[in-house]
Design a protein around this motif. Structure first.
Motif, PDB file in Angstrom:
ATOM      1  N   LYS A 159       0.845  -1.198   0.000  1.00  0.00           N
ATOM      2  CA  LYS A 159       0.000   0.000   0.000  1.00  0.00           C
ATOM      3  C   LYS A 159       0.879   1.246   0.000  1.00  0.00           C
ATOM      4  CE  LYS A 159      -4.149   1.816   0.570  1.00  0.00           C
ATOM      5  NZ  LYS A 159      -5.153   1.801  -0.401  1.00  0.00           N
ATOM      6  N   LEU A 160       0.414   2.265  -0.730  1.00  0.00           N
ATOM      7  CA  LEU A 160       1.093   3.543  -0.785  1.00  0.00           C
ATOM      8  C   LEU A 160       0.136   4.620  -0.304  1.00  0.00           C
ATOM      9  CD1 LEU A 160       3.352   5.504  -1.767  1.00  0.00           C
ATOM     10  CD2 LEU A 160       2.234   5.455  -3.993  1.00  0.00           C
ATOM     11  N   TYR A 161       0.554   5.365   0.706  1.00  0.00           N
ATOM     12  CA  TYR A 161      -0.221   6.499   1.197  1.00  0.00           C
ATOM     13  C   TYR A 161       0.528   7.774   0.824  1.00  0.00           C
ATOM     14  CZ  TYR A 161      -3.048   3.284   3.928  1.00  0.00           C
ATOM     15  OH  TYR A 161      -3.897   2.277   4.307  1.00  0.00           O
ATOM     16  N   GLU A 162       0.089   8.415  -0.276  1.00  0.00           N
ATOM     17  CA  GLU A 162       0.759   9.625  -0.754  1.00  0.00           C
ATOM     18  C   GLU A 162       0.623  10.772   0.247  1.00  0.00           C
ATOM     19  OE1 GLU A 162       0.211  10.699  -4.926  1.00  0.00           O
ATOM     20  OE2 GLU A 162      -0.802   8.770  -5.154  1.00  0.00           O
ATOM     21  N   ASP A 163      -0.551  10.904   0.877  1.00  0.00           N
ATOM     22  CA  ASP A 163      -0.788  12.004   1.822  1.00  0.00           C
ATOM     23  C   ASP A 163       0.176  11.950   3.008  1.00  0.00           C
ATOM     24  OD1 ASP A 163      -2.865  12.160   0.068  1.00  0.00           O
ATOM     25  OD2 ASP A 163      -4.434  11.813   1.544  1.00  0.00           O
ATOM     26  N   ALA A 164       0.338  10.758   3.559  1.00  0.00           N
ATOM     27  CA  ALA A 164       1.192  10.589   4.737  1.00  0.00           C
ATOM     28  C   ALA A 164       2.653  10.327   4.364  1.00  0.00           C
ATOM     29  CB  ALA A 164       0.672   9.435   5.589  1.00  0.00           C
ATOM     30  N   LYS A 165       2.937  10.162   3.070  1.00  0.00           N
ATOM     31  CA  LYS A 165       4.279   9.858   2.573  1.00  0.00           C
ATOM     32  C   LYS A 165       4.828   8.592   3.218  1.00  0.00           C
ATOM     33  CE  LYS A 165       5.498  14.524   1.336  1.00  0.00           C
ATOM     34  NZ  LYS A 165       6.479  15.588   1.412  1.00  0.00           N
ATOM     35  N   LYS A 166       3.983   7.555   3.231  1.00  0.00           N
ATOM     36  CA  LYS A 166       4.364   6.259   3.798  1.00  0.00           C
ATOM     37  C   LYS A 166       4.120   5.152   2.769  1.00  0.00           C
ATOM     38  CE  LYS A 166       4.860   7.595   8.178  1.00  0.00           C
ATOM     39  NZ  LYS A 166       6.131   8.015   8.582  1.00  0.00           N
ATOM     40  N   LEU A 167       4.929   4.129   2.866  1.00  0.00           N
ATOM     41  CA  LEU A 167       4.837   2.969   2.005  1.00  0.00           C
ATOM     42  C   LEU A 167       4.810   1.737   2.900  1.00  0.00           C
ATOM     43  CD1 LEU A 167       5.144   2.251  -1.075  1.00  0.00           C
ATOM     44  CD2 LEU A 167       7.557   1.998  -0.614  1.00  0.00           C
ATOM     45  N   PHE A 168       3.830   0.862   2.722  1.00  0.00           N
ATOM     46  CA  PHE A 168       3.754  -0.376   3.487  1.00  0.00           C
ATOM     47  C   PHE A 168       4.154  -1.522   2.572  1.00  0.00           C
ATOM     48  CE2 PHE A 168       1.183   2.446   5.956  1.00  0.00           C
ATOM     49  CZ  PHE A 168       1.434   2.064   7.258  1.00  0.00           C
ATOM     50  N   ALA A 169       5.036  -2.398   3.073  1.00  0.00           N
ATOM     51  CA  ALA A 169       5.556  -3.481   2.245  1.00  0.00           C
ATOM     52  C   ALA A 169       5.903  -4.685   3.113  1.00  0.00           C
ATOM     53  CB  ALA A 169       6.790  -3.014   1.501  1.00  0.00           C
ATOM     54  N   TYR A 170       5.882  -5.868   2.487  1.00  0.00           N
ATOM     55  CA  TYR A 170       6.316  -7.099   3.137  1.00  0.00           C
ATOM     56  C   TYR A 170       7.757  -7.373   2.753  1.00  0.00           C
ATOM     57  CZ  TYR A 170       1.618  -8.419   4.551  1.00  0.00           C
ATOM     58  OH  TYR A 170       0.381  -8.459   5.141  1.00  0.00           O
ATOM     59  N   ASP A 171       8.564  -7.779   3.754  1.00  0.00           N
ATOM     60  CA  ASP A 171       9.922  -8.187   3.443  1.00  0.00           C
ATOM     61  C   ASP A 171       9.943  -9.689   3.158  1.00  0.00           C
ATOM     62  OD1 ASP A 171       9.714  -9.356   5.933  1.00  0.00           O
ATOM     63  OD2 ASP A 171      11.267  -8.138   6.869  1.00  0.00           O
TER      64      ASP A 171
END
Length: 81
Positions: A33-45
């Motif tokens: 998931k990419l949250y442009e507003d919060a400038k965060k990226l969620f990813a699985y390693d």
């Protein structure tokens, strides 16, 4: 970071694994998931742990191809990326 949010969204839709280089190091992730507003990226390693990455900390992102299998918590997981 030279990658646009459109390109990140496309990689998320294609389930494309990427190598992300940050100020702490470099590793392979599957972006969720990419949250442009919060400038965060969620990813699985590769150990299937969900990680939150600040877009400001990212130095570079490149798509990568993964072949074969790897072990996660004592069970075999087939790499479909």
């Amino acid at each position: 970071m030279k990658v646009s949010c459109k390109q990140l969204t496309r990689w998320i839709q294609q389930k494309q694994p990427v190598t992300i280089k940050t100020t702490q190091g470099e590793t392979t992730f599957l972006i969720v998931k990419l949250y442009e507003d919060a400038k965060k990226l969620f990813a699985y390693d590769r150990q299937a742990k969900l990680t939150k990455i600040a877009l400001d900390d990212i130095i570079s992102i490149q798509p990568v191809r993964i072949y074969g299998s790897f072990y996660v918590q004592n069970r075999l997981v087939k790499a479909i990326w």
